[in-house]
Structure formats: structure tokens, C-alpha cells
Scaffold this motif. Sequence first.
Motif, PDB file in Angstrom:
ATOM      1  N   LYS A  31       0.860  -1.182   0.000  1.00  0.00           N
ATOM      2  CA  LYS A  31       0.000   0.000   0.000  1.00  0.00           C
ATOM      3  C   LYS A  31       0.895   1.229   0.000  1.00  0.00           C
ATOM      4  O   LYS A  31       1.763   1.356   0.864  1.00  0.00           O
ATOM      5  N   SER A  34       1.505   4.729   3.320  1.00  0.00           N
ATOM      6  CA  SER A  34       1.093   4.323   4.664  1.00  0.00           C
ATOM      7  C   SER A  34       2.155   4.627   5.716  1.00  0.00           C
ATOM      8  O   SER A  34       1.891   4.510   6.907  1.00  0.00           O
ATOM      9  N   GLY A  35       3.342   5.023   5.280  1.00  0.00           N
ATOM     10  CA  GLY A  35       4.368   5.409   6.251  1.00  0.00           C
ATOM     11  C   GLY A  35       5.614   4.539   6.256  1.00  0.00           C
ATOM     12  O   GLY A  35       6.418   4.610   7.201  1.00  0.00           O
ATOM     13  N   SER A  37       8.334   4.701   4.209  1.00  0.00           N
ATOM     14  CA  SER A  37       9.562   5.489   4.065  1.00  0.00           C
ATOM     15  C   SER A  37       9.774   6.395   5.280  1.00  0.00           C
ATOM     16  O   SER A  37      10.904   6.539   5.755  1.00  0.00           O
ATOM     17  N   THR A  38       8.698   6.973   5.786  1.00  0.00           N
ATOM     18  CA  THR A  38       8.802   7.813   6.985  1.00  0.00           C
ATOM     19  C   THR A  38       9.300   6.963   8.159  1.00  0.00           C
ATOM     20  O   THR A  38      10.197   7.376   8.901  1.00  0.00           O
ATOM     21  N   THR A  65      11.792   7.404  -2.292  1.00  0.00           N
ATOM     22  CA  THR A  65      11.515   8.362  -1.202  1.00  0.00           C
ATOM     23  C   THR A  65      12.626   8.387  -0.155  1.00  0.00           C
ATOM     24  O   THR A  65      13.103   9.457   0.230  1.00  0.00           O
ATOM     25  N   ASN A 203      -0.373   3.705  12.016  1.00  0.00           N
ATOM     26  CA  ASN A 203       0.163   5.044  11.725  1.00  0.00           C
ATOM     27  C   ASN A 203      -0.961   6.051  11.553  1.00  0.00           C
ATOM     28  O   ASN A 203      -2.088   5.702  11.270  1.00  0.00           O
ATOM     29  N   SER A 236       1.180   9.508  15.580  1.00  0.00           N
ATOM     30  CA  SER A 236      -0.074  10.246  15.395  1.00  0.00           C
ATOM     31  C   SER A 236      -0.017  10.992  14.075  1.00  0.00           C
ATOM     32  O   SER A 236       1.054  11.170  13.499  1.00  0.00           O
ATOM     33  N   GLU A 237      -1.160  11.438  13.616  1.00  0.00           N
ATOM     34  CA  GLU A 237      -1.223  12.282  12.414  1.00  0.00           C
ATOM     35  C   GLU A 237      -0.643  13.649  12.795  1.00  0.00           C
ATOM     36  O   GLU A 237      -1.178  14.341  13.659  1.00  0.00           O
ATOM     37  N   ARG A 238       0.508  13.990  12.209  1.00  0.00           N
ATOM     38  CA  ARG A 238       1.148  15.265  12.531  1.00  0.00           C
ATOM     39  C   ARG A 238       1.735  15.870  11.266  1.00  0.00           C
ATOM     40  O   ARG A 238       2.508  15.214  10.556  1.00  0.00           O
ATOM     41  N   PHE A 241       5.580  15.587  10.225  1.00  0.00           N
ATOM     42  CA  PHE A 241       6.189  14.469   9.508  1.00  0.00           C
ATOM     43  C   PHE A 241       6.338  14.788   8.023  1.00  0.00           C
ATOM     44  O   PHE A 241       7.271  14.355   7.374  1.00  0.00           O
ATOM     45  N   ARG A 242       5.391  15.543   7.502  1.00  0.00           N
ATOM     46  CA  ARG A 242       5.470  15.916   6.078  1.00  0.00           C
ATOM     47  C   ARG A 242       6.502  17.024   5.863  1.00  0.00           C
ATOM     48  O   ARG A 242       7.204  17.051   4.874  1.00  0.00           O
ATOM     49  N   GLU A 312       6.549  13.580  -0.819  1.00  0.00           N
ATOM     50  CA  GLU A 312       5.461  13.558   0.158  1.00  0.00           C
ATOM     51  C   GLU A 312       4.116  13.899  -0.473  1.00  0.00           C
ATOM     52  O   GLU A 312       3.089  13.806   0.145  1.00  0.00           O
TER      53      GLU A 312
HETATM   54  N1  ADP Z   1       2.086  10.107  11.134  1.00  0.00           N
HETATM   55  C1  ADP Z   1       2.023  10.899  10.062  1.00  0.00           C
HETATM   56  N2  ADP Z   1       1.446  12.122  10.120  1.00  0.00           N
HETATM   57  C2  ADP Z   1       1.381  12.907   9.029  1.00  0.00           C
HETATM   58  N3  ADP Z   1       1.865  12.590   7.838  1.00  0.00           N
HETATM   59  C3  ADP Z   1       2.445  11.375   7.706  1.00  0.00           C
HETATM   60  C4  ADP Z   1       2.572  10.468   8.801  1.00  0.00           C
HETATM   61  N4  ADP Z   1       3.211   9.353   8.363  1.00  0.00           N
HETATM   62  C5  ADP Z   1       3.478   9.559   7.052  1.00  0.00           C
HETATM   63  N5  ADP Z   1       3.024  10.763   6.663  1.00  0.00           N
HETATM   64  C6  ADP Z   1       3.089  11.364   5.325  1.00  0.00           C
HETATM   65  O1  ADP Z   1       2.365  10.532   4.440  1.00  0.00           O
HETATM   66  C7  ADP Z   1       2.990  10.471   3.174  1.00  0.00           C
HETATM   67  C8  ADP Z   1       3.300   9.023   2.806  1.00  0.00           C
HETATM   68  O2  ADP Z   1       4.255   8.517   3.725  1.00  0.00           O
HETATM   69  P1  ADP Z   1       5.433   7.557   3.242  1.00  0.00           P
HETATM   70  O3  ADP Z   1       6.269   7.298   4.425  1.00  0.00           O
HETATM   71  O4  ADP Z   1       6.092   8.123   2.027  1.00  0.00           O
HETATM   72  O5  ADP Z   1       4.571   6.270   2.856  1.00  0.00           O
HETATM   73  P2  ADP Z   1       4.980   4.967   2.009  1.00  0.00           P
HETATM   74  O6  ADP Z   1       6.466   4.867   2.028  1.00  0.00           O
HETATM   75  O7  ADP Z   1       4.315   3.827   2.707  1.00  0.00           O
HETATM   76  O8  ADP Z   1       4.437   5.177   0.626  1.00  0.00           O
HETATM   77  C9  ADP Z   1       4.226  11.354   3.279  1.00  0.00           C
HETATM   78  O9  ADP Z   1       3.867  12.627   2.808  1.00  0.00           O
HETATM   79  C10 ADP Z   1       4.496  11.415   4.776  1.00  0.00           C
HETATM   80  O10 ADP Z   1       5.142  12.612   5.135  1.00  0.00           O
END
Ligand code: ADP
Length: 314
Positions: A31, A34-35, A37-38, A65, A203, A236-238, A241-242, A312
Motif C-alpha cells: 500500500k 502508509s508510512g 519510508s517515513t 523516497t 500510523n 499520530s497524524e502530525r 512528519f510531512r 510527500e
Molecule cells: N504520522 C504521520 N502524520 C502525518 N503525515 C504522515 C505520517 N506518516 C506519514 N506521513 C506522510 O504521508 C505520506 C506518505 O508517507 P510515506 O512514508 O512516504 O509512505 P509509504 O512509504 O508507505 O508510501 C508522506 O507525505 C508522509 O510525510
Amino acid sequence: MTDHSPDTGARAPAPLGQDDPATVIVFGNEKGGSGKSTGSMHVTVALLRLGFKVGSIDLDMRQWTLTRYLSNRAASMKNEGISMPMPVHVFFSRSDKPNRQDAEAEDRTRFGAVLKKLRSESDFVVIDCPGTDTYVGRLATGYADKLVTPLNDSFVDLDMLANVDGRTGEIIKPSVYSEMVWEARKQKAARDGSSLDWIVMRNRLSSLAARNKLEMERVVGLLAKRIGFRVAPGFSERVIFRELFLRGLTMLDVFEIGDSGKPQLSHVAARQEVRGLLNALQLPNRIPTPHSSQPNDEAIETPPVIGDEGAEQK
Ligand SMILES: Nc1ncnc2c1ncn2[C@@H]1O[C@H](COP(=O)(O)OP(=O)(O)O)[C@@H](O)[C@H]1O
Ligand SMILES: [Mg+2]
């Protein structure tokens, strides 16, 4: 309770050292957004800041990413004159051989060589998988000591783990991805008898929609038992992170480089969440491999990125 067992001196295993191969932490699911790479970036930097030597591999050749995150970090160090720890990073390009069998054979050989090198040189290897089913993604999962699957806090994302009856919340059958992890577990056990510890990280948790959140918790708990994973508290949604991506920073850097501006409670809480995830991974006890304290900003080359949109912005 008193322990009457004979003292064999073997209660706590000796910590792993530099001669032991690195622990492999794979971020994967099928998917996008979903987070993974973050999470990869935050766990990499958290381990670096604990003094460990970390190797990182980006397998997502459509997005790159993690690679761009690290390139942004290297650029910030240069442009802003700040010093931050860096992993030894490899971005993996898939074979372009036209025949599928030949391409997979080449990918297998190249991935094996990269992993072998990083495992022998590092304490931890962090691998960021693409959000689709790929041959190297599956290969990497088969080498994972820890597989971390971020899950957005929504029932839409649950589909990635299992087909769930929308009305009753009952599990109909495991997803294709869950079956792939099952296969990876079998492969790993057959290869060297080792196990794969699967952790689902929730996440983008919101403080809203409490009922939905509780229902998610219940179903994820059921799935955990049925499919065999542990649940870790996620982030949390913050918005932060972006925002951090463009400068290549993580929540583990903003305080350390004196960049937090006015200290904000939400930043402290976000950093705590990252540490919480690291604890939940239950990583083996290791003695950090001594390495140069010089930031390794030469390791990142800019990969051939298609388009120039921010990673992002997905
Ligand atoms: N906890 C969070 N709160 C806000 N934004 C987030 C959070 N986790 C991820 N994101 C944002 O969501 C987007 C997708 O995250 P990413 O890590 O690139 O996902 P994936 O690698 O699974 O595709 C990015 O813009 C990232 O900054
Ligand atoms: Mg990604």
C-alpha cells in the motif's frame, strides 16, 4: 517467586557485537502512502543517534523516497553547515533484462551481494520496500528479522492484511500480502532456522473518531492472533512528519541540531512516539560498532528520479 534453577550463567545472552551480522529491519506492505519510508527514515536515524552503524536500502525505484529523504539530509548538512549522522545507503535498481527469469536471477544475485556487504559492516540494516508486489520486495521480506508493516488507521487499509466482513468485522481470509509473509517466514526458517518477527505499526492515529479507532483496535487485535503479528504503537497524524522531508530531518534531529525553535509539546510527544516504536521492535541487545563520527554525506548519489514532485505529495 524464587528461582531454584541451577546457575548456569546463561540467563542473559551476551550482547551482539561487530562480528555478528546486522539485524535486518524491513518496512513493507502493499500500500502506498502508509508510512514505510517515513518509518524507515525515523528508525534509521534513531539507531544512528544511539551510536549504531546503519546500512539502508531503498527498493522503491518508482519513488526513491528514502533516497531523496537522505539526499535532502546531505544537502541540508552542506547548505546549513550542520552535522548529522548518516547511514551507508544503497538505492537498488531492478535488472532491466527483458526475460523475467534472467531479470530475477540478476536481482537475486545483486540483492544478495548488497545485503551481505551491509550486514557484515553494520549493526542494523533498514530496508524500505515499494508499495507494490515486486520480486526484490519479496526477497527482502525473506531476510527480515523484523518486518514492520505500517497501517493507516482506517478500515480501507485493513484489506492489506485480510479480507474482513464489513458488517460483522469477521475475518474472511488472509490477504495476498499476509500469505506472502507466511511464505517468507517458511523460507527463512528453512534457510537457517531463524524467525521473522512481524510488527504492524498503526500510523496516523487521530484523536478523533473514537468509535472507529476502538473498532480498528479490536479487529487488528483479532488479526494479530490469527495471522501472527505483534501490534506496535505508531505515530499520530502530525503535519511535522510531512514538513521534515524537504530538509531531510527526523523528529530525532530537530532538538539535537537546535532547530526546534520554540520548544513545542507536540514535538516532544512526536519524538516519544518514535522512541516508542523503537522499543516495540524489541531489537537484540548489541554493542555499537565503532565508526567514524564524520557525517557520511558522500554516500548518497542522486538517483535517476522521474519527475521532480515532492515525494510527500502522494
Ligand atoms: N504520522 C504521520 N502524520 C502525518 N503525515 C504522515 C505520517 N506518516 C506519514 N506521513 C506522510 O504521508 C505520506 C506518505 O508517507 P510515506 O512514508 O512516504 O509512505 P509509504 O512509504 O508507505 O508510501 C508522506 O507525505 C508522509 O510525510
Ligand atoms: Mg515509500
